[in-house]
Design a protein around this motif. Structure first.
Motif, mmCIF file in Angstrom:
data_model
loop_
_atom_site.group_PDB
_atom_site.id
_atom_site.type_symbol
_atom_site.label_atom_id
_atom_site.label_comp_id
_atom_site.label_asym_id
_atom_site.label_seq_id
_atom_site.Cartn_x
_atom_site.Cartn_y
_atom_site.Cartn_z
ATOM 1 N N GLN A 51 0.910 -1.217 0.013
ATOM 2 C CA GLN A 51 -0.040 0.060 -0.148
ATOM 3 C C GLN A 51 0.915 1.297 -0.067
ATOM 4 O OE1 GLN A 51 -2.339 -0.281 3.718
ATOM 5 N NE2 GLN A 51 -0.465 0.452 5.167
ATOM 6 N N SER A 52 0.497 2.542 -0.390
ATOM 7 C CA SER A 52 1.036 3.687 -0.236
ATOM 8 C C SER A 52 1.179 4.451 1.010
ATOM 9 C CB SER A 52 0.364 4.557 -1.456
ATOM 10 O OG SER A 52 0.655 3.906 -2.697
ATOM 11 N N PRO A 53 2.210 5.162 1.270
ATOM 12 C CA PRO A 53 2.130 5.669 2.515
ATOM 13 C C PRO A 53 1.119 6.969 2.630
ATOM 14 C CG PRO A 53 4.147 6.289 1.098
ATOM 15 C CD PRO A 53 3.469 5.188 0.301
ATOM 16 N N SER A 54 0.680 6.978 3.853
ATOM 17 C CA SER A 54 -0.399 8.156 4.164
ATOM 18 C C SER A 54 0.184 9.488 4.197
ATOM 19 C CB SER A 54 -1.287 7.384 4.922
ATOM 20 O OG SER A 54 -0.577 7.289 6.336
ATOM 21 N N SER A 55 1.625 9.502 4.688
ATOM 22 C CA SER A 55 2.094 10.993 5.006
ATOM 23 C C SER A 55 3.536 10.888 4.826
ATOM 24 C CB SER A 55 1.605 11.359 6.511
ATOM 25 O OG SER A 55 2.254 10.334 7.208
ATOM 26 N N MET A 56 4.260 11.923 4.969
ATOM 27 C CA MET A 56 5.641 11.826 4.992
ATOM 28 C C MET A 56 6.258 11.421 6.591
ATOM 29 S SD MET A 56 8.199 13.348 3.190
ATOM 30 C CE MET A 56 9.200 11.851 3.722
ATOM 31 N N ASP A 57 5.499 11.459 7.397
ATOM 32 C CA ASP A 57 6.064 10.715 8.682
ATOM 33 C C ASP A 57 6.035 9.440 8.517
ATOM 34 O OD1 ASP A 57 6.364 13.343 9.891
ATOM 35 O OD2 ASP A 57 4.511 13.498 10.667
ATOM 36 N N GLU A 58 5.005 8.948 7.963
ATOM 37 C CA GLU A 58 5.019 7.456 7.755
ATOM 38 C C GLU A 58 6.040 6.855 6.695
ATOM 39 O OE1 GLU A 58 1.874 3.792 6.979
ATOM 40 O OE2 GLU A 58 1.471 5.820 6.348
ATOM 41 N N LEU A 59 6.150 7.492 5.789
ATOM 42 C CA LEU A 59 7.412 7.308 4.889
ATOM 43 C C LEU A 59 8.694 7.623 5.441
ATOM 44 C CD1 LEU A 59 8.280 6.421 1.903
ATOM 45 C CD2 LEU A 59 8.043 8.858 1.263
ATOM 46 N N LYS A 60 9.080 8.373 6.077
ATOM 47 C CA LYS A 60 10.424 8.659 6.791
ATOM 48 C C LYS A 60 10.583 7.678 7.800
ATOM 49 C CE LYS A 60 13.453 12.302 8.563
ATOM 50 N NZ LYS A 60 13.928 11.316 9.639
ATOM 51 N N ASP A 61 9.614 7.168 8.719
ATOM 52 C CA ASP A 61 9.730 6.063 9.565
ATOM 53 C C ASP A 61 10.038 4.883 8.951
ATOM 54 O OD1 ASP A 61 9.290 5.234 12.311
ATOM 55 O OD2 ASP A 61 7.906 3.891 11.273
ATOM 56 N N PHE A 62 9.478 4.612 7.688
ATOM 57 C CA PHE A 62 9.931 3.581 7.131
ATOM 58 C C PHE A 62 11.453 3.288 6.394
ATOM 59 C CE2 PHE A 62 10.183 1.510 2.599
ATOM 60 C CZ PHE A 62 9.753 0.346 2.968
#
Length: 216
Positions: A80-91
């Motif tokens: 699935q795609s990230p829902s926010s910049m924070d979620e993507l950066k945490d990944f």
């Protein structure tokens, strides 16, 4: 009258004197040529050091392509795609462990991608708009038809955008207005299902209204 006044200098003496003068000038000429050559070498060395083009650092185009890689890597691993910049950066900061090999073919490892702080700041400040929860497909050609990220002022000034396939493209303001944005996975975008659900609710409510009117 002096007897020596009428005497001429012998040719042998003249040739010896000329040879001596020539030999005395030769070292000065050689030294001068060596000095000029040394100056030329020094100028060439310093010109190469100070005037050669410096290697260019990462550009915005490179940063956008890194964003596309990170977005797709998140989608590949999480499905699935990230829902926010924070979620993507945490990944990206805490990548999952590589999957265990269960067959002959080794599983794909998680790619290590580092987004520059300048790009993250642009996204968080709203200068670069990113479509989160994008509905990506397995077709890169199809994803390339939609925009995933674009400058906030692209409608007026154009600029560099990022397609859903991860390709950075230079767009004018008119081209941006004609370039469709990638669809999202949010339920709000499923218009047919929403309209069908509303029609079913209205059909269920009609009998109740008729019964109430009959009792009156």
């Amino acid at each position: 009258m002096d007897s020596t006044e009428g005497e001429e200098t012998p040719p042998e003496v003249q040739s010896e004197a000329a040879t001596g003068a020539h030999s005395s000038r030769t070292p000065f000429i050689v030294r001068g040529l060596v000095f000029v050559l040394l100056i030329v070498v020094l100028i060439s060395v310093f010109s190469e050091k100070f005037f050669q083009p410096q290697p260019k650092g990462p550009t915005l185009k490179d940063d956008l392509q890194k964003l596309g890689l990170a977005y797709h890597e998140f989608h590949r691993v999480r499905e699935q795609s990230p829902s926010s910049m924070d979620e993507l950066k945490d990944f990206l900061d805490n990548p999952p462990p590589p999957p265990k090999a269960t067959g002959i073919v080794a599983p794909d490892s998680v790619a290590v991608i580092v987004l520059p702080d300048s790009l993250i700041e642009m996204i968080r400040e709203g200068r670069l708009v990113v479509i989160w929860q994008a509905a990506l497909t397995d077709s890169g050609q199809e994803n390339d038809q939609y925009l995933l990220a674009y400058p906030a002022d692209a409608g007026e000034n154009g600029g560099l955008g990022l397609t859903a396939a991860g390709r950075a493209v230079e767009l004018t303001a008119e081209e941006f207005k004609k370039f469709p944005l990638v669809k999202t996975e949010q339920p709000d975008n499923k218009e047919p299902e929403t309209k069908q659900a509303e029609s079913e609710k209205s059909e269920k409510n009609e009998p109740e209204v008729k019964e109430t009117q009959g009792k009156e």
